[in-house]
Design an enzyme around this catalytic site. Structure first.
Site, PDB file in Angstrom:
ATOM      1  N   HIS A 219       0.842  -1.191   0.000  1.00  0.00           N
ATOM      2  CA  HIS A 219       0.000   0.000   0.000  1.00  0.00           C
ATOM      3  C   HIS A 219       0.883   1.250   0.000  1.00  0.00           C
ATOM      4  CE1 HIS A 219      -3.367  -2.508   2.086  1.00  0.00           C
ATOM      5  NE2 HIS A 219      -3.316  -2.717   0.783  1.00  0.00           N
ATOM      6  N   MET A 313      -2.169  -2.734   8.513  1.00  0.00           N
ATOM      7  CA  MET A 313      -3.421  -2.427   9.184  1.00  0.00           C
ATOM      8  C   MET A 313      -4.594  -2.906   8.338  1.00  0.00           C
ATOM      9  SD  MET A 313      -4.639   1.380  10.266  1.00  0.00           S
ATOM     10  CE  MET A 313      -4.392   1.906   8.582  1.00  0.00           C
ATOM     11  N   ASP A 316      -7.033  -6.295   4.333  1.00  0.00           N
ATOM     12  CA  ASP A 316      -6.792  -6.523   2.916  1.00  0.00           C
ATOM     13  C   ASP A 316      -6.027  -7.835   2.718  1.00  0.00           C
ATOM     14  OD1 ASP A 316      -6.841  -6.049   0.204  1.00  0.00           O
ATOM     15  OD2 ASP A 316      -5.121  -4.690   0.218  1.00  0.00           O
TER      16      ASP A 316
END
Length: 373
Positions: A219, A313, A316
């Site tokens: 990410h 976090m 996903d």
């Protein structure tokens, strides 16, 4: 006097305007209180020793002692979770990746340059990342430093005892002869907060003759994934690059999804090629998304897959893991809570009861190799 139930935040910025803006972001925060500000790196080191903050925000570019050198010193002498603020430039991206390597837990990009008049646009993101960073135990940062230093040494031997969880039921369902001899292999990796350092610990341990392609979702915003790929390529034995539209995947190469695009796989004739999708909306705020990658690859039953979910976090990757496990041979590996900077994504994946092995980050590469040899 700072209430004992609040996390203490130190803001390090050379701009008085930026110090004031960031301080105002936390003015009425119920759990975070600004206990001080520092105008440069030297001032930051002094204030950290005196005030002992729980979390620090720090500008990458500062006079006298820049953010990178300051961070290196802090992590050696007085480790503390640090969230970097970076300009959205190629130089800023490179410096931010170095900061992550040296111990920063996350970063936020400043809209509009070093002195950002539009910083309010990332207010919620900054607050959220500071909240998250403040809760990270110092021991986690120390463990990552130790694992990172070990990853620079010779490839270690794999020890069975370092596997924290071994799901024999799922492994037993797989025809080991099929896994070992007949099918092409592909490795999929998903990670988020803390991911750049975790990726470094994994990718730098892989041999030059790695017998499968690797598709990675980290990410990150556009621009930063290119710098991440270039940095990993410099220090790894395998080739690492930012994924490009339509390129054919090759063994021994790791492809990192570009920020702003879902990374997907499609088959053209006898070859597999990459498809970068910027039309499908973000998944839970993420594009690239680990779920999108896993679901895309799940359609190819003929491929044996190793799926790895590391620090980050949220959840996903969990939905994508379910899709992967419905067809074909799949080994799923999760990073252990002992080494995760943020134990969100791996915890969610383990909650699906589809994870086969849970291992410390410095053993993930050897675990992957055990299934590819």
């Amino acid at each position: 006097m700072v209430p004992s139930n609040k996390y203490k935040l130190l803001i390090v910025e050379d701009s008085a305007f930026m110090r004031k803006v960031i301080s105002d972001f936390f003015k009425d925060h119920p759990a975070i209180e600004v206990i001080g500000t520092a105008r440069n790196g030297k001032d930051a080191i002094k204030k950290i020793r005196e005030l002992k903050p729980d979390v620090v925000t720090m500008d990458v570019e500062m006079p006298e002692l820049n953010g990178i050198e300051t961070l290196k010193y802090i992590m050696e002498i007085s480790p503390v979770p640090v969230v970097m603020l970076s300009s959205f430039t190629e130089k800023g991206a490179r410096q931010t990746l170095l900061a992550m390597e040296y111990g920063a837990v996350d970063f936020v990009t400043k809209p509009g340059g070093t002195i950002s008049l539009d910083l309010h646009k990332v207010k919620e993101e900054l607050i959220h990342k500071v909240e998250l960073a403040a809760k990270i135990p110092i021991e986690k940062l120390k463990k990552h430093r130790k694992a990172l230093s070990e990853s620079q040494s010779d490839e270690p031997a794999f020890h069975e005892k370092s596997v924290l969880y071994y799901n024999r039921n799922f492994i037993g369902k797989m025809e080991k002869n099929d896994w070992r001899r007949t099918a092409d292999k592909i490795v999929l990796i998903g990670t988020s907060t803390g991911g750049p350092r975790a990726l470094q610990e994994v990718i730098t341990r892989l041999p030059e003759s790695f017998p499968a392609p690797i598709l990675i979702v980290q990410h990150m915003p556009p621009g930063f994934t290119k710098s991440l790929a270039e940095r990993l390529d410099q220090i790894s034995r395998i080739r690492v690059k930012e994924a490009e539209q339509g390129e054919i995947v090759e063994k021994g190469t790791a492809y990192i999804a570009p920020g702003g695009f879902h990374l997907k796989l499609r088959k053209i004739g006898s070859h597999y090629e990459l498809f970068l999708d910027d039309q499908e909306p973000p998944r839970a705020g993420h594009r690239p998304s680990v779920d999108a990658l896993f679901e895309s690859v799940s359609q190819f039953n003929e491929l044996d897959k190793i799926a790895v979910i590391m620090t980050g976090m949220g959840s996903d990757g969990s939905k994508g893991l379910i899709a992967l496990k419905k067809s074909g041979n799949v080994i799923a590996i999760a990073e252990s809570p002992e080494t995760c900077i943020v134990y969100g994504m791996p915890k969610s994946a383990i909650g699906t009861q589809l994870i086969d092995e849970v291992v410390n980050v410095n053993e993930i590469a050897m675990t992957i190799m055990r299934y590819l040899r």
